[in-house]
Structures are given as C-alpha cells and as structure tokens.
Design a protein around this motif. Structure first.
Motif: not given
Length: 251
Positions: A97-103
C-alpha cells in the motif's frame, strides 16, 4: 454503468488532476521566488490561469496547494488494502500500500525534490506534510488491527498494530528522505524493498485474523516489541544493520 458515464467521469478526473497540478506548480514557483508569506491565493490562481473560486474548489489553503496528489494517492492505498488476498501477510499488504505513496513522489522527481526543500524552510508546509503522512499511518493502523487475532497478545493488539504501522511508514519515510536529499537519484524502489525486509522480520509473524503465521518471518516471543535507536540522519545501511543486530541478539 454506461460507457458514456464512465467516459465523462474519466474526463472529469483528468481535468481535475490537471487543474490541481497547475495550481501546485504555480504555488511552488511563487513560494520559491516571492516567499511563502508574501504569496497570496489570488496570485497562485492567476499564475495557474484560473479564478480564485476555482482554487478553493480544489484546496482549502495555500499550503495545501503544493500537496495535490495525497487525496488521490490515499484512495489508491485504500484500494490496495481492500483488494488484498485473504491469506496475504497483513504487513506485506501494508508495504504494498505505501508503495503507492513512493510512486507518487517518484513520478515527478524534480517537483518532489523542490517541494522537499521548500518544506524544510517553511514550518507551515512542514506541518501540512506531517498531517498528510499521518493519514496513511492511521489507515494502516486500522487495517492491521482489523487483521490481527483478537486477544492474541493479551490485549496489546492496538499497540502492536500502531507500532507495526509506524514501522512501515518510518521505513518508507527514511528511504524517501534519502532519495530526495540525493536529488531524486538512484533506485528508490529497491531501497524501499530492502527496508521492508527488515520491517517484515520484526513484525511479519504477528497472528492475523485468519489464525495463520506467515511462513516467511521468524517466530518471536509473543508480545515482544523490538526497539532500536539510530540517528535520524544515519545512512540506511547503518540503520538496517542496527536492526539486524538487535534481531540476531534476540533470537
């Protein structure tokens, strides 16, 4: 839903993102050239080529304007959590989920770096950024609490959910800050995956609501929480080694 309705909604969403992006770029440019305090909402709207009322349809304040993507990103994160396979390790789901923030940040490195530098200088912008990040942490805490077995840790489930969510967010933010300080250079996703490996070792074996322990994580004493200390400016490898040493000593 008909194709016509879907198409209209898609066009509206695209237009909304464009206007928000234009306003964010205008705000960032004016904050950098005129200064945050000297810049007005009217000037931001005029620079973006829209009316003042249009600005307030998209943002509540001028400091909010340089963070145009957090609302949409939060929706994508929620979609990841909702669509997670029932047997997936909850920590793995939160990491995805938090990879969406990094992206979101990695999609526009130059803009993200400029925004990072500006938030270091303007307390109001820094506070706004912290508030945005806290929304993800609260979302992850609620998700983990719902997935953990009731009474599996003698009533400490809320604490464990909050600590685990904080660990994922902290790992993400540590990698993100290092990437931004290096002007958005390097393979940030690989660095993030490495950080998540450490988080999974610490929290990945907590019992889920399905009553199964994920096989990838090493079992630890029930109720135990790992705490280690490192400087906030410490290199990522140093932080990871400190956590790994603590895990080795515990095992």
């Amino acid at each position: 839903m008909s194709r016509t309705v879907k198409s209209a909604r898609s066009q509206h969403s695209t237009q909304r993102r464009k206007v928000r992006g234009d306003l964010a770029s205008a705000a960032l440019e004016l904050f950098a050239t005129k200064g945050y305090e000297a810049t007005t909402v009217d000037e931001i709207a005029a620079t973006a080529g829209v009316a003042r009322r249009t600005f307030f349809r998209h943002f509540r304040s001028k400091e909010e304007a340089i963070f145009p993507d957090h609302d949409d990103t939060l929706e994508r994160v929620e979609a990841v959590l909702r669509g997670a396979p029932a047997q997936e390790n909850p920590i793995d789901t939160v990491c995805r989920g938090i990879k969406e923030v990094m992206r979101m940040y990695a999609a526009s490195p130059s803009l993200s770096v400029a925004r990072y530098r500006l938030t270091r200088e303007v307390p109001a912008l820094r506070e706004r950024e912290i508030a945005s990040v806290s929304r993800y942490e609260r979302l992850f805490t609620r998700y983990l609490l719902a997935r953990y077995d009731d009474h599996s840790h003698l009533g400490d489930e809320p604490l464990l959910a909050e600590v685990a969510a904080s660990a994922v967010v902290t790992a993400h933010n540590h990698v993100l800050r290092r990437w931004l300080r290096s002007d958005g250079q390097g393979d940030v996703e690989s660095a993030l995956d490495h950080a998540f490996t450490i988080v999974r070792r610490a929290f990945g074996d907590l019992p889920s609501a399905a009553g199964q322990r994920p096989p990838a994580a090493r079992a630890t004493t029930d109720g135990e929480v790992l705490v280690t200390v490192a400087r906030t400016d410490a290199p990522l490898p140093e932080v990871m080694r400190a956590i790994e040493r603590a895990l080795d000593q515990r095992g």
